[in-house]
Enzyme design. Sequence first.
Site, PDB file in Angstrom:
ATOM      1  N   SER A  85       0.824  -1.201   0.000  1.00  0.00           N
ATOM      2  CA  SER A  85       0.000   0.000   0.000  1.00  0.00           C
ATOM      3  C   SER A  85       0.866   1.262   0.000  1.00  0.00           C
ATOM      4  CB  SER A  85      -0.979  -0.031   1.172  1.00  0.00           C
ATOM      5  OG  SER A  85      -1.916   1.021   1.105  1.00  0.00           O
ATOM      6  N   HIS A  86       0.606   2.184   0.930  1.00  0.00           N
ATOM      7  CA  HIS A  86       1.311   3.471   0.960  1.00  0.00           C
ATOM      8  C   HIS A  86       2.606   3.416   1.752  1.00  0.00           C
ATOM      9  CE1 HIS A  86      -0.940   3.218   4.665  1.00  0.00           C
ATOM     10  NE2 HIS A  86      -0.231   4.183   5.169  1.00  0.00           N
ATOM     11  N   SER A  89      -9.277   6.253   6.504  1.00  0.00           N
ATOM     12  CA  SER A  89      -7.932   6.350   5.933  1.00  0.00           C
ATOM     13  C   SER A  89      -7.958   6.536   4.419  1.00  0.00           C
ATOM     14  CB  SER A  89      -7.114   5.114   6.303  1.00  0.00           C
ATOM     15  OG  SER A  89      -7.782   3.924   5.900  1.00  0.00           O
ATOM     16  N   LYS A 125     -11.403  -1.286  -2.025  1.00  0.00           N
ATOM     17  CA  LYS A 125     -11.303   0.156  -2.172  1.00  0.00           C
ATOM     18  C   LYS A 125     -10.844   0.521  -3.583  1.00  0.00           C
ATOM     19  CE  LYS A 125      -8.598  -0.165   1.377  1.00  0.00           C
ATOM     20  NZ  LYS A 125      -7.659   0.068   2.496  1.00  0.00           N
ATOM     21  N   ASP A 183      -0.936   1.257  -4.703  1.00  0.00           N
ATOM     22  CA  ASP A 183      -1.830   0.224  -5.256  1.00  0.00           C
ATOM     23  C   ASP A 183      -3.208   0.785  -5.601  1.00  0.00           C
ATOM     24  OD1 ASP A 183      -2.646   0.371  -2.507  1.00  0.00           O
ATOM     25  OD2 ASP A 183      -3.557  -1.607  -2.686  1.00  0.00           O
ATOM     26  N   ARG A 219      -6.490   3.983  -2.403  1.00  0.00           N
ATOM     27  CA  ARG A 219      -6.773   5.185  -1.633  1.00  0.00           C
ATOM     28  C   ARG A 219      -6.792   6.403  -2.552  1.00  0.00           C
ATOM     29  NH1 ARG A 219      -4.019   4.795   4.320  1.00  0.00           N
ATOM     30  NH2 ARG A 219      -4.129   2.535   4.581  1.00  0.00           N
TER      31      ARG A 219
END
Length: 554
Positions: A152-153, A398, A415, A312, A315
């Site tokens: 992810s982030h 988030s 998401k 990814d 978000r």
Amino acid sequence: MSVHPHAGKPARPEDRINIGQLVSDYFLKVPDVAITAQRVSFGTSGHRGSSAKISFNEAHILAICQAVVEYRHEQKITGPLFLGKDTHALSEPAFASTIAVLIANGVNVVIQNDSLSGGGFTPTPVISRLIISHNKIENQSDLADGLIITPSHNPPTDGGIKYNPPHGGPAEGEITKQIEQRANALIKAGLVDVKQIPFADAIQSPLLDQQDFIEHYVSQLDQVIDMTAIAKAGVRIGVDPLGGSGIAYWPVIAQKYGLNIEVVNPVVDASFAFMPLDKDGKIRMDCSSPYAMAGLIAMKDDFDISVGNDPDFDRHGIVTKSGGLMNPNHYLAVAINYLMTHRDWPADCKIGKTLVSSSLINRVAKKIARPLSEVPVGFKWFVDGLHDSSYAFGGEESAGATFLARDGSTWTTDKDGFIMALLAAEILAVTGKDPYQHYLALAKELGEPCYGRVEAVATFEQKKVLTALSSSDITADVLAGEKITEILSHAPGNNAAIGGIKVVTENGWFAARPSGTEEIYKIYAESFIDEAHLQTIIKEAQDIVSAAFKAAGL
């Protein structure tokens, strides 16, 4: 936590990673599962770690993939497995390891058609959409699932992997626990039960299929977003992919739908050396952070709407001319209000929110008379409702959310940063006002929230105490000068355990829960009075947690 003096500024040479060393550590360092930090451990979104810390190495991936294969066999999942990777340095070797195990086990693996030539990055929502599309039209005895190689982030040193079963969303806790336990057992036994063939042989196998994921996903976007309205309004959209896996998608989206999109940062660099430093001075691709998004924020006046995504693409970060980078909670409230009044969805479709998301969402739901469902932290709690279309929207604090297609059918069960970004442009195109202007109107009508989150160090024993807290353990009856109206240890939307506690008053609340992957606990809090009231809530929340630890002798 104080702000690092270099936060929001360009990365310095000393901030950059040694990619060669990182990849070498992936192959050469071997985990010892007797050490907790080196075990396979699935948090709310897969297993994450760093090869340098021996928490994300080849042994972890080989064991996880074998465990997934065994789970598929047990569940009689015989269809294709859609495999994606993001742009982190460790994603490339992990991608190769994954293919070697899956093909050796006779799994039909489907990848993006340029994945073997150094590109082919695939966002999380694309894998979810592929799974849903396949399982909707194919024979139900031939179900598909997926794996995404991404942390992810997280910083450039990290790697990650997450499993999406046939419903297309994040795997439930029972599934990840089974995979986790089996993977650790395989590592402990020296990987003797892991089937693997050389990567060079695996990529020649007829079991490996390459498809155009970009065309598949982009061609369907008008099913979920009013692309015609955006094009007709000529909305100027600035996009910063933050070097992430969706970078090749935006030009295709622009061309297919005639949108005015400019990718302001087209760089893919596994060191992410182009990123401004985050609040703590680390490189982190967090599209909800004003420090990580400093570059795009500086360009806000060049576009009608600017958007960013994490590596990814699950978000979103929304930047407007009128208000800069939006607080994720504020944008969720605006998105929900707009969708529920501009989509012809059944009136009983629920709004899904995590219980640590803003209560402004609760007030919006009441205002538009739509049912609300509050669930624990973790997007997995929305999956079933999105899959059967009983949830119109699922979002978490988030900056992660998704929603139904325009006809009320399932879009993704994970998401989707693309559609949340494009929705901001649709809102502007259709209403003539940007999302921040809509937020100001909601705040004026329903109250302006002040939201905060703090973290504190917690031992394993303290985290266990916090997880087990119930309403009877809270002796206080007042919080920040207001009577406590509710103490929750289970989420009202599905009665699932919070893994902590939430305390509510008329104009504020706090929630305390331990981290699933770090030796910390988190306090989330909100006030509808002012910032001083918020800080009082946070201070008293810390006192309540400390009292619970003291009562347990810790």
